[in-house]
Design a protein around this motif. Structure first.
Motif, PDB file in Angstrom:
ATOM      1  N   ALA A  20      -5.793  -3.916   7.572  1.00  0.00           N
ATOM      2  CA  ALA A  20      -6.780  -2.869   7.284  1.00  0.00           C
ATOM      3  C   ALA A  20      -7.009  -1.977   8.493  1.00  0.00           C
ATOM      4  O   ALA A  20      -7.136  -0.751   8.366  1.00  0.00           O
ATOM      5  CB  ALA A  20      -8.096  -3.499   6.828  1.00  0.00           C
TER       6      ALA A  20
ATOM      7  N   TYR B  79      -4.160  -0.981  -3.235  1.00  0.00           N
ATOM      8  CA  TYR B  79      -5.373  -0.826  -2.449  1.00  0.00           C
ATOM      9  C   TYR B  79      -5.493  -2.020  -1.507  1.00  0.00           C
ATOM     10  O   TYR B  79      -5.340  -3.171  -1.932  1.00  0.00           O
ATOM     11  CB  TYR B  79      -6.610  -0.745  -3.346  1.00  0.00           C
ATOM     12  N   THR B  80      -5.787  -1.741  -0.264  1.00  0.00           N
ATOM     13  CA  THR B  80      -5.788  -2.788   0.756  1.00  0.00           C
ATOM     14  C   THR B  80      -6.648  -3.975   0.349  1.00  0.00           C
ATOM     15  O   THR B  80      -6.213  -5.132   0.427  1.00  0.00           O
ATOM     16  CB  THR B  80      -6.310  -2.215   2.092  1.00  0.00           C
ATOM     17  N   ASN B  81      -7.870  -3.700  -0.114  1.00  0.00           N
ATOM     18  CA  ASN B  81      -8.791  -4.798  -0.423  1.00  0.00           C
ATOM     19  C   ASN B  81      -8.363  -5.594  -1.647  1.00  0.00           C
ATOM     20  O   ASN B  81      -8.784  -6.734  -1.827  1.00  0.00           O
ATOM     21  CB  ASN B  81     -10.218  -4.273  -0.596  1.00  0.00           C
TER      22      ASN B  81
ATOM     23  N   GLU C  30      -7.004   3.456   2.746  1.00  0.00           N
ATOM     24  CA  GLU C  30      -5.774   4.169   2.381  1.00  0.00           C
ATOM     25  C   GLU C  30      -6.058   5.466   1.625  1.00  0.00           C
ATOM     26  O   GLU C  30      -5.194   6.347   1.568  1.00  0.00           O
ATOM     27  CB  GLU C  30      -4.861   3.273   1.547  1.00  0.00           C
ATOM     28  N   ALA C  31      -7.270   5.616   1.067  1.00  0.00           N
ATOM     29  CA  ALA C  31      -7.572   6.807   0.261  1.00  0.00           C
ATOM     30  C   ALA C  31      -7.438   8.080   1.087  1.00  0.00           C
ATOM     31  O   ALA C  31      -7.043   9.122   0.565  1.00  0.00           O
ATOM     32  CB  ALA C  31      -8.972   6.706  -0.334  1.00  0.00           C
TER      33      ALA C  31
ATOM     34  N   ARG D 232     -14.161   1.003   2.823  1.00  0.00           N
ATOM     35  CA  ARG D 232     -13.614  -0.041   1.960  1.00  0.00           C
ATOM     36  C   ARG D 232     -12.229   0.298   1.435  1.00  0.00           C
ATOM     37  O   ARG D 232     -11.461  -0.597   1.084  1.00  0.00           O
ATOM     38  CB  ARG D 232     -14.562  -0.281   0.776  1.00  0.00           C
ATOM     39  N   ARG D 233     -11.931   1.581   1.331  1.00  0.00           N
ATOM     40  CA  ARG D 233     -10.633   2.019   0.816  1.00  0.00           C
ATOM     41  C   ARG D 233      -9.965   2.913   1.872  1.00  0.00           C
ATOM     42  O   ARG D 233      -9.858   4.126   1.705  1.00  0.00           O
ATOM     43  CB  ARG D 233     -10.815   2.788  -0.492  1.00  0.00           C
TER      44      ARG D 233
ATOM     45  N   ASP E 272     -21.802   3.282   1.097  1.00  0.00           N
ATOM     46  CA  ASP E 272     -20.863   4.339   0.768  1.00  0.00           C
ATOM     47  C   ASP E 272     -21.630   5.650   0.645  1.00  0.00           C
ATOM     48  O   ASP E 272     -22.845   5.658   0.397  1.00  0.00           O
ATOM     49  CB  ASP E 272     -20.155   4.028  -0.553  1.00  0.00           C
TER      50      ASP E 272
ATOM     51  N   GLY F 125     -13.233   9.776  -3.706  1.00  0.00           N
ATOM     52  CA  GLY F 125     -13.534   8.519  -3.034  1.00  0.00           C
ATOM     53  C   GLY F 125     -13.680   8.652  -1.535  1.00  0.00           C
ATOM     54  O   GLY F 125     -13.651   7.647  -0.818  1.00  0.00           O
TER      55      GLY F 125
ATOM     56  N   VAL G 234       0.833  -1.198   0.000  1.00  0.00           N
ATOM     57  CA  VAL G 234       0.000   0.000   0.000  1.00  0.00           C
ATOM     58  C   VAL G 234       0.873   1.254   0.000  1.00  0.00           C
ATOM     59  O   VAL G 234       0.594   2.226  -0.717  1.00  0.00           O
ATOM     60  CB  VAL G 234      -0.948  -0.017   1.220  1.00  0.00           C
TER      61      VAL G 234
ATOM     62  N   ARG H  74      -6.478   2.064   8.662  1.00  0.00           N
ATOM     63  CA  ARG H  74      -7.565   2.960   9.072  1.00  0.00           C
ATOM     64  C   ARG H  74      -7.140   3.884  10.205  1.00  0.00           C
ATOM     65  O   ARG H  74      -7.437   5.064  10.208  1.00  0.00           O
ATOM     66  CB  ARG H  74      -8.780   2.151   9.525  1.00  0.00           C
TER      67      ARG H  74
END
Length: 484
Positions: free
Chosen positions: A81, A54-56, A381-382, A378-379, A474, A372, A48, A85
């Motif tokens: 994850a 992307y983690t997922n 790292e964004a 769900r993301r 989301d 995002g 990452v 976070r």
């Protein structure tokens, strides 16, 4: 905070090194053999950080590489994850325990320190196991000296629980409200500010703490049954409250074990994304209803659902996508779902100059590229990658794309503008600019086509704004535009 209990090779099993970093009887085998669980989590953090992964998307490959499944895989997922976070919170705590700026700590060591801190403060891992296994990992991957440093820092971290640390590093301060929220909820300050403004845009700024907390909860897996190919009743889980096609799997549910998913008749898709497709498909149009276009179709989830819905009416969808790899994902999603019966094709193109004639498309979806910031569950790292400069660039792109979408939709047709972000610059301000710049374009009320979705009024009349803390989706924004 809590996470899954470690499995056979986790903190309580043979990966624990349970007598401490320097205790007698410690195995002479390298940590790779003794603790593949934490090594896998460290690999995820590195991918990452270094490769912009992307983690997922990184997790499945790392789990397969280390041959981890079941409880071990769940432990790795929560460790990696959860660490990403809560990185902002943990960095504030680590900064209080280290006598030099974190930027001067070697990146590999900082990754390990974050993993150790998450085990100490965010998971049910005994302190001695969290410290000793992290020290062993650093000794094997960096150096004995770095291992000693890691041991000293994590022992300081272990002196307090999370509540105790937050009282020190993020005391409530009315003069720095945003800074307090940023540390407590592990979001960059500018993101906290934009999300609070977005909530204020719907009269609910006081909910920002609830929204930030929701961003830090891992979402449950949501499935979608593609119409004409699968029925919702054949999918496991509870029916989604708002989408007529979805179910929500319980904790630990594996979509790869669902026959309809394996066969491509169903897929994994957040309920908010399902509602975007539903809204466009259900919006009334005048006259012909044959040509549908998804202007930014990658990676293909919404396109697959729209293609299935189009096929039921004898219509066809064209997916447009700029990037080659994402265009291939759209085609693959359509093939896998057998929804190609409703997919006329995938066009690799720049949709700011779309290859469609003026006033030629009956239904247009513009799910615009965005920050995002509505999908941070769900993301995770964004939040650490996006910047204010990114926001400014994306807004310019969104305005150009929406102008092109307005050009190609026909009078009497339907244009749905959507973003996976509640940020006002990307939602209300983009739509307002399009209305001001283009005579004959108006905003219609999208809410009736979605049925009963409570507390979802958007920042402009007739728009919809979904929220993780209200709807467990989301934070999708939806606006329905018409051209006279």
């Amino acid at each position: 905070m809590s996470g899954p209990r470690p499995g056979r090779r986790g903190a309580g099993g043979r990966g624990a090194g349970g007598r401490g970093a320097g205790g007698r009887g410690r195995s002479t085998r390298p940590p790779r053999d003794r603790d593949p669980v934490r090594l896998a989590a460290l690999s995820v953090l590195r991918a990452v950080r270094v490769e912009d992964g992307y983690t997922n998307l990184v997790l499945p490959a790392v789990l397969a590489q280390h041959e981890l499944s079941g409880r071990d895989a769940a432990f790795v997922t929560e460790l990696a994850a959860g660490t990403i976070r809560r990185q902002g919170t943990y960095d504030a705590i680590l900064a209080a325990c280290i006598d030099r700026p974190l930027r001067k700590v070697e990146s590999k060591v900082l990754d390990a320190l974050r993993l150790g801190t998450h085990q100490l403060l965010g998971m049910r891992v005994p302190a001695h196991a969290a410290i000793s296994t992290t020290v062993d990992l650093v000794r094997a991957k960096v150096s004995p000296g770095a291992a000693g440093f890691t041991n000293a820092v994590l022992r300081k971290v272990s002196a307090r629980d999370l509540t105790g640390w937050l009282a020190e590093v993020a005391p409530e301060d009315a003069t720095d409200h945003l800074g307090h929220l940023a540390v407590v909820h592990s979001h960059p300050r500018w993101v906290v500010e934009r999300l609070e403004q977005a909530l204020d845009g719907v009269g609910a700024a006081e909910e920002v703490g609830d929204l930030l907390a929701a961003d830090n909860r891992a979402p449950r897996v949501t499935l979608v049954a593609r119409p004409g190919l699968a029925e919702r009743d054949e999918l496991p889980g509870e029916p989604t409250p708002y989408s007529p096609f979805g179910t929500v799997l319980g904790t630990g549910g594996d979509p790869g074990a669902v026959p309809a998913v394996v066969q491509g008749r169903a897929g994994v898709q957040d309920e908010g994304s399902q509602l975007v497709a539903v809204a466009l498909a259900q919006a009334p149009v005048d006259g012909r209803d044959e040509r549908w276009v998804d202007l930014c179709a990658g990676p293909g989830g919404k396109a697959a659902l729209l293609a299935a819905l189009a096929a039921e009416r004898g219509a066809h969808l064209v997916g447009a996508e700029l990037h080659d790899h994402r265009a291939k994902l759209v085609a693959r999603a359509a093939r896998a779902s057998k929804g190609a019966v409703g997919l006329a094709g995938v066009v690799q193109t720049d949709s700011t100059h779309a290859p469609f004639a003026d006033d030629s498309i009956d239904r247009v979806l513009l799910d615009a590229p965005c920050t995002g910031l509505g999908a941070l569950r769900r993301r995770p790292e964004a939040r650490w990658r996006r910047t204010v400069a990114d926001l400014e660039d994306l807004v310019a792109l969104q305005r150009a794309l929406l102008a092109e979408a307005v050009r190609v939709v026909r009078p009497g047709g339907a244009l749905l503008y959507a973003t996976c972000s509640p940020v006002l610059e990307e939602t209300a301000q983009v739509v307002s600019a399009a209305l001001a710049d283009t005579p004959g374009v108006r905003l219609d009320d999208v809410r009736p086509v979605l049925g009963e979705v409570p507390d979802a009024d958007g920042p402009l009349p007739g728009t919809v704004q979904l929220w993780p803390h209200r709807h467990s989706t989301d934070a999708m924004f939806l606006a329905l535009l018409r051209k006279d």
